[in-house]
Scaffold this active site. Sequence first.
Site, short mmCIF file in Angstrom:
data_model
loop_
_atom_site.label_atom_id
_atom_site.label_comp_id
_atom_site.label_asym_id
_atom_site.label_seq_id
_atom_site.Cartn_x
_atom_site.Cartn_y
_atom_site.Cartn_z
N ARG A 57 43.56 40.25 60.18
CA ARG A 57 44.03 39.67 59.11
C ARG A 57 44.03 38.02 59.14
O ARG A 57 43.61 37.09 58.37
CB ARG A 57 45.48 40.17 58.47
N TYR A 109 39.89 30.55 32.87
CA TYR A 109 39.32 32.24 33.06
C TYR A 109 40.76 32.90 32.70
O TYR A 109 41.95 32.65 33.24
CB TYR A 109 39.01 32.05 34.44
N ASP A 181 38.61 24.59 39.98
CA ASP A 181 37.95 25.95 39.72
C ASP A 181 36.69 25.38 39.66
O ASP A 181 36.07 25.16 38.44
CB ASP A 181 38.59 26.90 38.59
N LYS A 206 30.90 35.11 41.78
CA LYS A 206 29.81 34.91 40.96
C LYS A 206 28.47 34.34 41.54
O LYS A 206 27.92 34.74 42.45
CB LYS A 206 30.51 33.74 40.05
C1 LIG Z 1 35.73 35.37 37.75
C2 LIG Z 1 36.50 34.07 37.98
C3 LIG Z 1 37.92 34.10 38.51
C4 LIG Z 1 38.33 35.24 39.13
O1 LIG Z 1 37.61 35.57 40.22
P1 LIG Z 1 37.45 37.12 40.64
O2 LIG Z 1 36.76 37.09 41.81
O3 LIG Z 1 37.35 38.00 39.67
O4 LIG Z 1 39.10 37.47 41.26
C5 LIG Z 1 38.46 32.72 38.54
N1 LIG Z 1 37.61 31.85 37.94
C6 LIG Z 1 36.38 31.91 37.34
C7 LIG Z 1 36.13 30.45 36.73
C8 LIG Z 1 35.71 32.85 37.16
O5 LIG Z 1 34.74 33.07 36.66
#
Ligand SMILES: *Cc1c(COP(=O)(O)O)cnc(C)c1O
Length: 395
Positions: A57, A109, A181, A206
């Site tokens: 961890r 998001y 983000d 993504k």
């Molecule tokens: C998908 C997404 C998240 C969250 O990510 P997860 O891997 O699904 O927890 C946060 N910000 C954006 C812009 C996203 O597209």
Amino acid sequence: MAHAPQDTHGKLHLDTLAIHAGQQPDPVHGAVMQPIVLSTTFAQEGPGAHKGFDYGRSGNPTRNALEGCIAALEGATHGLAYSSGCGATTNVLHLLRPGDHVVCGDDVYGGTFRIFDKVMKPMGIEASFIDMQDLGRVRAAMRPNTKLVWMETPSNPMLKIFDIAGVAEIAKAGGAPLVVDNTFATPMLQRPLDLGASIVVHSTTKYLNGHSDAVGGFVATSDDELGGRLRFLQNAIGAVPSPFDCYLVLRGLKTLPVRMRQHVASAREIAGKLERHPQVARVIYPGLASHPGHALAERQMRGPGGMISFDLKGNLDQSRAFLKALEVFACAESLGGVESLAEHPAIMTHASIPAENRRALGISDGLIRLSVGLEAIEDLWADLDRGFAAATRAG
Ligand SMILES: *Cc1c(COP(=O)(O)O)cnc(C)c1O
């Protein structure tokens, strides 16, 4: 390459860093690809005398390589990997204390909104959601107890473009770090730390992984104090990724530069064609001159990305018929993979946002969001044509 190019000083290009940063041939066997180290514990020569790893961890060699690679791409000195994007977000928000306030973009998001609204608020941390296109509104939203500013640009699903440097300046004046983000743009198209942001957050689920087969998150910063506190929280909270998932993201990153170039090229072409289509009321794509953030996107991004939102003329049944008729685009949530996806934000990804907020943001019943993948552009357009024909029949 004989040496480990752990370059974070801009000497190597991003295309090279995506393939090599954080990685070097295995010193024991010479394996060129990063081994997946599954061991949860590491032998110590004597009590406390270890080779940098003691427990899975707290640290793992495969995770270390991933952290070095994405940190280099973002131009950061600290990189931290998590089990999901939401895990990364939750860790960053644990920098806060009860009574603290966050200024947040209004089009974030859905899962990020949910963490603020359902997890942080009951813990005494308040967030104001504002349209950051107007810097005056950002300035007005800052309070003496504002300890963090949070933005997502391009935003989701309205693809609003916010001025990273402008908001960073306001955040700095208020003594609050700016978190960006960067999931939609990736470091190939936008590097928020270069523009004054303090922290970058990613869902590696993504584009960074890019193959829709691993859920993961990431945080990058060049602030030693924040980096140290985040490293403590990563271990203490424990939302760490598996070594196997780290390997998948590392592998995906190697093609990130070429993937992003094609995502952008294909999205540009499809957005242009959609804008000329009689059944389309409006196309939202930062690469179009009609987008209100077009000039800003040209300034702060190296390409407008692979996501397109558009309003289909007609009613909800016609939107459903459009999505059901698609054969190459999968009707699915998520984005950023090699395969093209289409979705209906009001019913799918943004259903957790109250209807009145959705309306205020412009998320109508005709809004469709595309994640343009890497299939042949001719096949993608023929597929959208199939959707338009089905929408006409349903009308
Ligand atoms: C998908 C997404 C998240 C969250 O990510 P997860 O891997 O699904 O927890 C946060 N910000 C954006 C812009 C996203 O597209």
